[in-house]
Structures are given as C-alpha cells and as structure tokens.
Design a protein around this motif. Sequence first.
Motif, PDB file in Angstrom:
ATOM      1  N   PHE A 165       9.035  -2.467   3.934  1.00 32.08           N
ATOM      2  CA  PHE A 165       8.067  -1.496   4.459  1.00 32.08           C
ATOM      3  C   PHE A 165       8.843  -0.200   4.686  1.00 32.08           C
TER       4      PHE A 165
ATOM      5  N   ARG B 234       5.880  -4.643  -1.131  1.00 29.31           N
ATOM      6  CA  ARG B 234       6.305  -3.443  -0.408  1.00 29.31           C
ATOM      7  C   ARG B 234       5.097  -2.659   0.087  1.00 29.31           C
ATOM      8  N   LYS B 235       5.401  -1.776   1.030  1.00 27.87           N
ATOM      9  CA  LYS B 235       4.419  -0.879   1.631  1.00 27.87           C
ATOM     10  C   LYS B 235       5.162   0.392   1.993  1.00 27.87           C
TER      11      LYS B 235
ATOM     12  N   THR C 199       0.275  -1.667  13.109  1.00 28.44           N
ATOM     13  CA  THR C 199       0.618  -2.018  11.728  1.00 28.44           C
ATOM     14  C   THR C 199       1.892  -2.852  11.679  1.00 28.44           C
TER      15      THR C 199
ATOM     16  N   TRP D  69       2.478  -6.556  10.217  1.00 27.23           N
ATOM     17  CA  TRP D  69       3.503  -6.786   9.193  1.00 27.23           C
ATOM     18  C   TRP D  69       4.412  -7.960   9.572  1.00 27.23           C
TER      19      TRP D  69
ATOM     20  N   MET E  22      -1.313  -7.295   3.474  1.00 23.24           N
ATOM     21  CA  MET E  22      -0.896  -7.013   2.098  1.00 23.24           C
ATOM     22  C   MET E  22      -2.070  -6.709   1.178  1.00 23.24           C
TER      23      MET E  22
ATOM     24  N   ARG F   1      -1.408   0.132  -0.409  1.00 23.55           N
ATOM     25  CA  ARG F   1       0.055   0.062  -0.310  1.00 23.55           C
ATOM     26  C   ARG F   1       0.654   1.317   0.315  1.00 23.55           C
TER      27      ARG F   1
ATOM     28  N   SER G 234      -4.964   6.996   2.568  1.00 23.37           N
ATOM     29  CA  SER G 234      -4.436   5.794   1.927  1.00 23.37           C
ATOM     30  C   SER G 234      -4.557   5.910   0.422  1.00 23.37           C
TER      31      SER G 234
ATOM     32  N   ASP H 104      -0.990   3.171  -4.364  1.00 26.72           N
ATOM     33  CA  ASP H 104       0.454   3.107  -4.598  1.00 26.72           C
ATOM     34  C   ASP H 104       1.033   4.503  -4.433  1.00 26.72           C
TER      35      ASP H 104
END
Length: 624
Positions: free
Chosen positions: A293, A322-323, A345, A349, A362, A366, A378, A381
């Motif tokens: 993350f 991943r984030k 968050t 996680w 998830m 991302r 948001s 990707d």
Amino acid sequence: MPVAVPRALLVALVVLGGFLTAPPPASAAPPFVRGGETVPVYDYADAIRESVWVQTPTDADEDGVPDRVAVDLVRPRTAPGVKVPVIMDASPYYACCGRGNEGELKEYDENGVISKEPLFYDNYFVPRGYAFAGVDLSGTNRSTGCEDVGGPAEVAGAKAAIDWLNGRAPGFTADGTPVSARAWSTGKVGMIGKSWDGSIANGVAATGVRGLETTVPIAAISSWYDYMRYNGSLRSSGYPGYLQGVVSDRIAECAAVTASLANDSADETGDYNAFWRARDYRPSAGQVHASVFVVHGVNDLNVTTPQFAEWWQDLAAHHVPRKIWLHKTGHVDPFDLRRAEWVDTLHQWFDFWLQGLPNGVMRAPRATVETAPGTFTSARDWPLPGTRPVSARLGSSVVSYTDESLSEDAAVASPSTEVPGRIALLYGPLTSPLRLSGTPSVRLRVQVDRPTTQLTARLVDYGTATRVDYGRGEGVRTLATESCWGASTPADDACYLDVAERTATADHEVLTRGWLDAAHHRSLRFTTPLQPGRWYTVTVPISASDTTVAAGHTLGLVLTQSDPEFTEAANTGATVKVDLATSRLTLPISGKATLQPAPAGTVVTTAPIAPAERKAQPRLQLPQ
C-alpha cells in the motif's frame, strides 16, 4: 473517534499472476472479530509490554558476536491459544529524532521496559487483536551492530525480527534468557513506516521473507542512489556518512562501515556501483510476496516521486497486490492529511491482509489521487487508465544558454522575459484541461563546450490558482485542536494535534523537476565526457507527477544547468546549444488533450554569474 462500518463479504478468491487477492479466512473468528472487522476488546493499559533482542545473521561491528536488534513489543493479554499478527515499524529514529508530526520518541520505565511507543499504531490496533513491534534498526538506540544506511545489515536486522516472530531466529531478554513468540504470534507481519522506516519495509519485502504479508511504505525510498543522486548529480556530498552520524551513536565501533559509506559511495564520480546496487530494492521486486500500500506526496522534495513511481511499476510487472494514495502535499504522513479516512482505510487493509477478514478493501479502486486541495478521487489504477505518452517538439531553431546557477524562483519567473541562464518554452494557453499522470521526460539534442554540465528541466503551470503551498511546512499546518485515535495510558496517550492543508494563491507553480549530469547520458554506471563541437542526444528524466493544468493556463518547460537549491553540481560555466527542432518533450497525458506547438524559445545571454552571487550549496536532509 469515527466508528467503522462492517464491510461486505467477498464471495470468492481471485488469483492474479500467482498471488491471492484475499488471504484464506480463519476457521473460527477470534474474540476480537465482530461483524467482519476487528474491534477493541482488549485493555490497552493491561497490554503486555516487553523487549526482545533478536539475533541477526550479521556482525557489522566485527566484534565476533552476531548483531542483535532491539524489538519493543506491545501486545494484548490474550487467552491461552489466541494468537495475533504483528504491525511493525522498523526505524532509526526512535532515540535521535522522533516519529510523526510531534516528534515522539520511545520511552521506557525505570526497569527499561517500553512505556511509550511513538505514533498511534499500538494505541489503536493492540486493543483490536494486533501486536505492535517498534524495531530499532541496526546500530541505533538499543540495537547493536552498525547503521549502514539502507544497506544489507540494516535490512537483515529488520528481517531477523520477522524471522523471530516465525520461530526462525533466536531472541533474548535483556539478561540473555532465550524467548520465543510462538505462543502468541501468528507469524503474520505488516510493516509500515514513513520515509526511512518505509524504505526498510521496501528492502525487507524485496528479500521475499516468509511471514511478511503486507507493507505500507509512506514517502519511502526504493533506491538510495536515486535518493542521494539525481542521475549522476550529487544531491549533497558525504550524504551516507551524514545520515549515519545523525541516527547512530556507535560510530567508534563501526569504523569499517563508516569508511565504506565515505569511500564506496563514489562521490567523486556520481556513478551507480556495487555500493548503490546493495541499496537498490527495485531489481528484487520479483521477490516481493507481500501486498503493498503505497502512499506518497507528488510534491515531496525530500523523497522525490521516482521513489514510488518506479517501485510501483516494478511491483505491477510482477503482479504484486497493491494500492496507492497520492496527495499534493510534500513529505507528509496521511495521518496528518486525511486522518479519519486514513485510519479507517488502514484498519481495513490490516484486517484483510493480517487477520484474513474478507472486507472488500481489494475490490475498491486501486488508486486514490488528490486532484485539487482537499479533493480526492478514485481510479482503477495509476497512472490513470488510458494515459498515453504525447510528444511535442520544442521549437524550430538552435538556441544557447550559459550556466548562471539560477535559483528556482529566478529560473521560472516571467517566462516571456529574457533571463540569462535559462530557456523557457511555453505551450498554451490551453484550450482544455491537461491531466498529467505518470513520468515525463525531455530529450535534448545538445552541444556542450565542457566535458560535462548539469542539465535541469522544470515543468511549470503558469496561471493564477489556489494550490497546496507545499513550499511551506510541506503543505500542512498544525492546529491547536487535537483528536484521539485509540486507547491511552498516563505514559502513552493516543491524542494528536490536528493538521490541515496549507494553500496559497499564486500565478504559477513548479509541477515537477528533473536533473542529469550530462556525462552520464549513456549510463549511470560510468561517465562519458562530452566533446566540444559534437552533437549529443540526451534524455533528462523528469520526476513523476499527477496533476491537471487548467484550461486557460500555459504549460512551461524551463531549462537551466546547475541547480544550487537541489544539487551540488558545480557551475562549470558551460554554454549549451540546443537544437529545438530535434528535441522533444514527452508527457504522460490522460484523455484527449494535446499540446499546441511550442514557440521558438527564449534566447538568453551568456554572461557568467560572479561566484559571490551564487547561492549556498543545498542543505542535507533526513529521510524523516
């Protein structure tokens, strides 16, 4: 304090490139799990507090005894048979410099037992069925060994703590009694930390150590070369030794390591060599088995954006779960930016990756990106899906400029005015917003009348707007109010001063920067001196960014040479000719926007600046 809401259950596991996007659920819910999330059921004041010295595989101080790292633990007093995962912050700053906006240090009681861990992690997560481990990096605070600044000993020490939690490394109390974590530890570890702390999380993840389930690197380094060198240009000479001296009081015991930091880092050439390869985690991204993350500020001038952008792309190439969160401030922890959203968050996680709770984190987008002060959006990707490289030529003529060691303010001000020592090229006014998402570059066709010079490039947004003022206080300000995040004791409270973004209205903003020592244009591993009168094609990488230039604004590309605010590159007095017609600016553009053709450029005079007028060399910074 905000109350978390139970999340929807995932229906199935999804496999991406050999990685599970969800850990297997526990066979039976432990007592601290209710409604699909961990809840505070344990008394923080009654938590077990202890210190363990974990043996590492190194003997960096060459005293004939394996080094040991000190691990200060706070864990819930669970019933027999109930095991918990561990959140770990391995840091060199627990005794010298402090952690967080308020510079908290570790504190101990009269018996040497940990009474205060910096930051809120133990206060918030220990009551929820997690243990917290504050690890002193090798050669710092109560650890033995030597601080080798991102090197193998430092990484091995933090990795050893994970091995101990999984029964693979020996640990001892202060009196030498062996101690094990098997009775209470699940063996699952999540490493978190800002700056140097997060950097070591990257390094440990790159070892592929079993038991490390997730990392949360905040404003973290992935290549120490790129932290201390800008493509061959020194940021500050003697930087590794300086950092060692700040965080460690074991310099006398570590003469060999100190000498290596000074001699093997190649200040005299700026080359990338074996010393830097040992501190470069990116080539080992394929060994990362932990989810990641990433959090970073796109205006971080301490740990610059290539540190996250290149690590992110390497992880993506190996399908690592991943984030990412990107914000517009500087070297800032998200706890001091979006406190409620961050804690919620992060809670999700860790619940997902360490407790095996299928909470849907998830399945969320991302990427989260700050697109305007206080506005976060948001995306599926990062870089934004659909982003493409768009190139534009710089002009049609050949222009020249001579090094003037300009300050940044002088270099970017009044772009339509002739300023000795720079070339300013303008694109616009833009007819529609221009979203940049990723890593720009500028390819220059140049002639240089010296064996080398530094080439500096800046992208500038010219147009009046209210923006995050990252040049003051990293873009945040501390308020008089406070908020509390977890349980407290008289020795360790969970309350912190609130923080807000700092904004300012200005007629321009430097969006991102890039530097190159021209003699390193072929490779960072060696220099290739330039021959006067010969044309060369060189590419100046520009730091990654995510930003929007508004319609009606003008995008500027400003070229200078030595940069006394950011590097120690000498003013060689070089004159550089640039063939604008065969040079290209390449931008990562999201959407359908295009760049209007550039003008011919601003021709500058070549009068050298007097030495007395040059600005002082850049100050050393801590990756803190």
